[in-house]
Every structure is written in structure tokens, then in C-alpha cells.
Scaffold this motif. Sequence first.
Motif, PDB file in Angstrom:
ATOM      1  N   MET A   1       1.157  -0.731   0.102  1.00 18.74           N
ATOM      2  CA  MET A   1      -0.308   0.533   0.089  1.00 18.74           C
ATOM      3  C   MET A   1       0.903   1.111  -0.087  1.00 18.74           C
ATOM      4  SD  MET A   1      -3.543   1.529   2.612  1.00 18.74           S
ATOM      5  CE  MET A   1      -2.961   1.365   4.143  1.00 18.74           C
ATOM      6  N   SER A   2       0.646   2.421  -0.501  1.00 18.51           N
ATOM      7  CA  SER A   2       1.196   3.315  -0.641  1.00 18.51           C
ATOM      8  C   SER A   2       0.409   4.253   0.176  1.00 18.51           C
ATOM      9  CB  SER A   2       0.769   3.760  -2.535  1.00 18.51           C
ATOM     10  OG  SER A   2       2.272   5.422  -2.529  1.00 18.51           O
ATOM     11  N   ARG A   3       1.264   5.394   0.996  1.00 17.87           N
ATOM     12  CA  ARG A   3       0.175   6.904   0.841  1.00 17.87           C
ATOM     13  C   ARG A   3       1.329   8.214   1.075  1.00 17.87           C
ATOM     14  NH1 ARG A   3      -2.996   5.745   5.013  1.00 17.87           N
ATOM     15  NH2 ARG A   3      -2.259   3.790   5.724  1.00 17.87           N
ATOM     16  N   THR A   4       0.903   8.579   1.101  1.00 18.66           N
ATOM     17  CA  THR A   4       1.627  10.240   0.620  1.00 18.66           C
ATOM     18  C   THR A   4       1.465  10.901   1.575  1.00 18.66           C
ATOM     19  OG1 THR A   4       1.294   9.281  -1.745  1.00 18.66           O
ATOM     20  CG2 THR A   4       1.240  12.815   0.059  1.00 18.66           C
ATOM     21  N   LEU A   5       1.970  11.647   2.527  1.00 18.53           N
ATOM     22  CA  LEU A   5       2.249  12.917   3.833  1.00 18.53           C
ATOM     23  C   LEU A   5       2.484  13.855   3.489  1.00 18.53           C
ATOM     24  CD1 LEU A   5       4.398  10.419   6.479  1.00 18.53           C
ATOM     25  CD2 LEU A   5       2.411  10.251   6.169  1.00 18.53           C
ATOM     26  N   THR A   6       2.103  15.353   4.290  1.00 17.71           N
ATOM     27  CA  THR A   6       2.181  16.965   3.589  1.00 17.71           C
ATOM     28  C   THR A   6       2.845  16.392   5.366  1.00 17.71           C
ATOM     29  OG1 THR A   6      -0.271  16.810   2.971  1.00 17.71           O
ATOM     30  CG2 THR A   6       1.022  19.016   3.903  1.00 17.71           C
ATOM     31  N   VAL A   7       4.667  17.592   4.396  1.00 18.76           N
ATOM     32  CA  VAL A   7       5.138  17.535   4.930  1.00 18.76           C
ATOM     33  C   VAL A   7       5.656  18.654   5.315  1.00 18.76           C
ATOM     34  CG1 VAL A   7       8.416  16.828   5.384  1.00 18.76           C
ATOM     35  CG2 VAL A   7       6.136  14.906   4.955  1.00 18.76           C
ATOM     36  N   GLU A   8       5.677  19.749   5.987  1.00 22.03           N
ATOM     37  CA  GLU A   8       6.513  20.981   5.531  1.00 22.03           C
ATOM     38  C   GLU A   8       7.221  21.694   6.599  1.00 22.03           C
ATOM     39  OE1 GLU A   8       3.836  23.159   5.073  1.00 22.03           O
ATOM     40  OE2 GLU A   8       2.401  21.950   4.294  1.00 22.03           O
ATOM     41  N   GLY A   9       8.285  22.538   6.062  1.00 22.51           N
ATOM     42  CA  GLY A   9       9.758  22.645   6.235  1.00 22.51           C
ATOM     43  C   GLY A   9      10.441  21.539   5.522  1.00 22.51           C
ATOM     44  N   MET A  10      10.600  20.884   4.795  1.00 22.99           N
ATOM     45  CA  MET A  10      11.345  20.959   3.711  1.00 22.99           C
ATOM     46  C   MET A  10      11.607  21.843   2.755  1.00 22.99           C
ATOM     47  SD  MET A  10      10.740  16.589   2.430  1.00 22.99           S
ATOM     48  CE  MET A  10       9.864  16.962   1.758  1.00 22.99           C
ATOM     49  N   SER A  11      13.333  22.011   2.732  1.00 20.34           N
ATOM     50  CA  SER A  11      14.100  23.626   1.372  1.00 20.34           C
ATOM     51  C   SER A  11      14.839  22.844   0.812  1.00 20.34           C
ATOM     52  CB  SER A  11      13.751  24.707   2.675  1.00 20.34           C
ATOM     53  OG  SER A  11      15.652  23.882   3.437  1.00 20.34           O
ATOM     54  N   CYS A  12      15.331  21.497   0.746  1.00 19.47           N
ATOM     55  CA  CYS A  12      16.027  21.046  -0.190  1.00 19.47           C
ATOM     56  C   CYS A  12      16.401  19.962  -0.112  1.00 19.47           C
ATOM     57  CB  CYS A  12      17.683  22.381   0.399  1.00 19.47           C
ATOM     58  SG  CYS A  12      18.000  22.062   2.317  1.00 19.47           S
ATOM     59  N   GLU A  13      16.984  19.159  -1.262  1.00 18.91           N
ATOM     60  CA  GLU A  13      17.381  17.844  -1.137  1.00 18.91           C
ATOM     61  C   GLU A  13      17.849  16.812  -0.057  1.00 18.91           C
ATOM     62  OE1 GLU A  13      19.878  17.007  -4.893  1.00 18.91           O
ATOM     63  OE2 GLU A  13      18.626  17.826  -5.866  1.00 18.91           O
ATOM     64  N   HIS A  14      18.669  17.799   0.761  1.00 20.21           N
ATOM     65  CA  HIS A  14      19.713  17.027   2.065  1.00 20.21           C
ATOM     66  C   HIS A  14      18.146  17.556   3.318  1.00 20.21           C
ATOM     67  CE1 HIS A  14      22.089  16.347   5.822  1.00 20.21           C
ATOM     68  NE2 HIS A  14      20.889  17.823   6.593  1.00 20.21           N
ATOM     69  N   CYS A  15      16.969  17.856   3.381  1.00 26.89           N
ATOM     70  CA  CYS A  15      15.896  17.978   3.648  1.00 26.89           C
ATOM     71  C   CYS A  15      15.401  16.930   3.402  1.00 26.89           C
ATOM     72  CB  CYS A  15      15.165  18.779   3.582  1.00 26.89           C
ATOM     73  SG  CYS A  15      15.916  20.415   4.253  1.00 26.89           S
ATOM     74  N   GLU A  16      15.011  16.675   2.118  1.00 26.19           N
ATOM     75  CA  GLU A  16      14.494  15.240   1.600  1.00 26.19           C
ATOM     76  C   GLU A  16      15.246  14.086   2.360  1.00 26.19           C
ATOM     77  OE1 GLU A  16      12.822  17.522  -3.036  1.00 26.19           O
ATOM     78  OE2 GLU A  16      14.440  15.079  -2.961  1.00 26.19           O
ATOM     79  N   GLN A  17      16.221  13.856   2.254  1.00 25.89           N
ATOM     80  CA  GLN A  17      17.201  12.714   2.210  1.00 25.89           C
ATOM     81  C   GLN A  17      17.291  12.234   4.400  1.00 25.89           C
ATOM     82  OE1 GLN A  17      18.271  10.764   0.754  1.00 25.89           O
ATOM     83  NE2 GLN A  17      19.312   8.839   2.278  1.00 25.89           N
ATOM     84  N   SER A  18      17.047  13.503   4.577  1.00 24.26           N
ATOM     85  CA  SER A  18      16.849  13.741   6.264  1.00 24.26           C
ATOM     86  C   SER A  18      15.274  12.820   6.147  1.00 24.26           C
ATOM     87  CB  SER A  18      16.582  14.920   6.929  1.00 24.26           C
ATOM     88  OG  SER A  18      18.316  15.102   7.318  1.00 24.26           O
ATOM     89  N   VAL A  19      14.218  13.004   5.919  1.00 20.23           N
ATOM     90  CA  VAL A  19      13.128  13.080   5.788  1.00 20.23           C
ATOM     91  C   VAL A  19      12.654  11.687   5.136  1.00 20.23           C
ATOM     92  CG1 VAL A  19      10.685  12.665   5.473  1.00 20.23           C
ATOM     93  CG2 VAL A  19      11.818  15.128   5.860  1.00 20.23           C
ATOM     94  N   LYS A  20      13.253  11.045   4.530  1.00 17.48           N
ATOM     95  CA  LYS A  20      13.315   9.541   3.252  1.00 17.48           C
ATOM     96  C   LYS A  20      14.484   8.750   4.896  1.00 17.48           C
ATOM     97  CE  LYS A  20      15.301   7.526  -0.490  1.00 17.48           C
ATOM     98  NZ  LYS A  20      15.391   5.631   0.429  1.00 17.48           N
ATOM     99  N   GLU A  21      15.166   8.836   5.093  1.00 16.67           N
ATOM    100  CA  GLU A  21      15.350   7.802   6.289  1.00 16.67           C
ATOM    101  C   GLU A  21      14.882   7.726   7.296  1.00 16.67           C
ATOM    102  OE1 GLU A  21      19.949   9.982   7.139  1.00 16.67           O
ATOM    103  OE2 GLU A  21      20.325   9.269   5.007  1.00 16.67           O
ATOM    104  N   ALA A  22      14.143   8.979   8.067  1.00 17.66           N
ATOM    105  CA  ALA A  22      13.631   8.713   9.228  1.00 17.66           C
ATOM    106  C   ALA A  22      12.418   7.935   9.132  1.00 17.66           C
ATOM    107  CB  ALA A  22      12.883  10.269   9.746  1.00 17.66           C
ATOM    108  N   LEU A  23      11.542   7.934   7.836  1.00 21.26           N
ATOM    109  CA  LEU A  23      10.647   7.573   7.175  1.00 21.26           C
ATOM    110  C   LEU A  23      10.891   5.657   7.014  1.00 21.26           C
ATOM    111  CD1 LEU A  23       8.961   9.470   4.516  1.00 21.26           C
ATOM    112  CD2 LEU A  23       8.191   8.719   7.186  1.00 21.26           C
ATOM    113  N   GLU A  24      12.508   5.275   6.908  1.00 17.58           N
ATOM    114  CA  GLU A  24      12.654   4.498   6.454  1.00 17.58           C
ATOM    115  C   GLU A  24      13.091   3.545   7.704  1.00 17.58           C
ATOM    116  OE1 GLU A  24      16.150   4.829   4.020  1.00 17.58           O
ATOM    117  OE2 GLU A  24      14.847   4.869   1.696  1.00 17.58           O
ATOM    118  N   GLY A  25      13.052   4.395   8.639  1.00 19.19           N
ATOM    119  CA  GLY A  25      12.975   3.888  10.116  1.00 19.19           C
ATOM    120  C   GLY A  25      12.101   3.018  10.439  1.00 19.19           C
ATOM    121  N   VAL A  26      10.691   3.669  10.047  1.00 19.66           N
ATOM    122  CA  VAL A  26       9.718   3.155  10.793  1.00 19.66           C
ATOM    123  C   VAL A  26      10.061   1.540  10.666  1.00 19.66           C
ATOM    124  CG1 VAL A  26       7.079   3.526  10.924  1.00 19.66           C
ATOM    125  CG2 VAL A  26       8.886   5.028  11.135  1.00 19.66           C
TER     126      VAL A  26
END
Length: 65
Positions: A1-26
Motif C-alpha cells: 500500500m502506498s501512502r502520501t504524507l504532507t511534510v512542511e519545512g523541507m527546503s532542499c535535497e538534504h531535507c528530503e534525505q533526512s525525511v526519507k531516512e526517518a521514514l525508512e526507519g519505521v
Amino acid sequence: MSRTLTVEGMSCEHCEQSVKEALEGVAGVEDASADHESASATVDGDADPDALVAAVREAGYDASA
């Protein structure tokens, strides 16, 4: 199943990577991606939505499922 979250506060690719890694840890996440331009993250798997939001918030961003 695919789910989309709204994420506020990301401003660059580094932010994207931080969010991706956080989600992959769940537990239950098979794959994750984030996009600062659309202020969203997409998660594949059967992870608990509340756990996904909590992980993103722990990484320093605001999220909603």
C-alpha cells in the motif's frame, strides 16, 4: 500500500534525505521518498500512519497523514 504524507519545512535535497531516512526507519516501510517542492513524502508498505508522522516530526519537520 502506498501512502502520501504532507511534510512542511523541507527546503532542499538534504531535507528530503533526512525525511526519507526517518521514514525508512519505521517498521513496515518498504520504500520511502520525499519531495521538498511538493511538500510531500510517499511511503510504500503497511506502516502505522501515526508512526510515520512521529518519525518525520522527530527528524525536525511537521507532517500529517
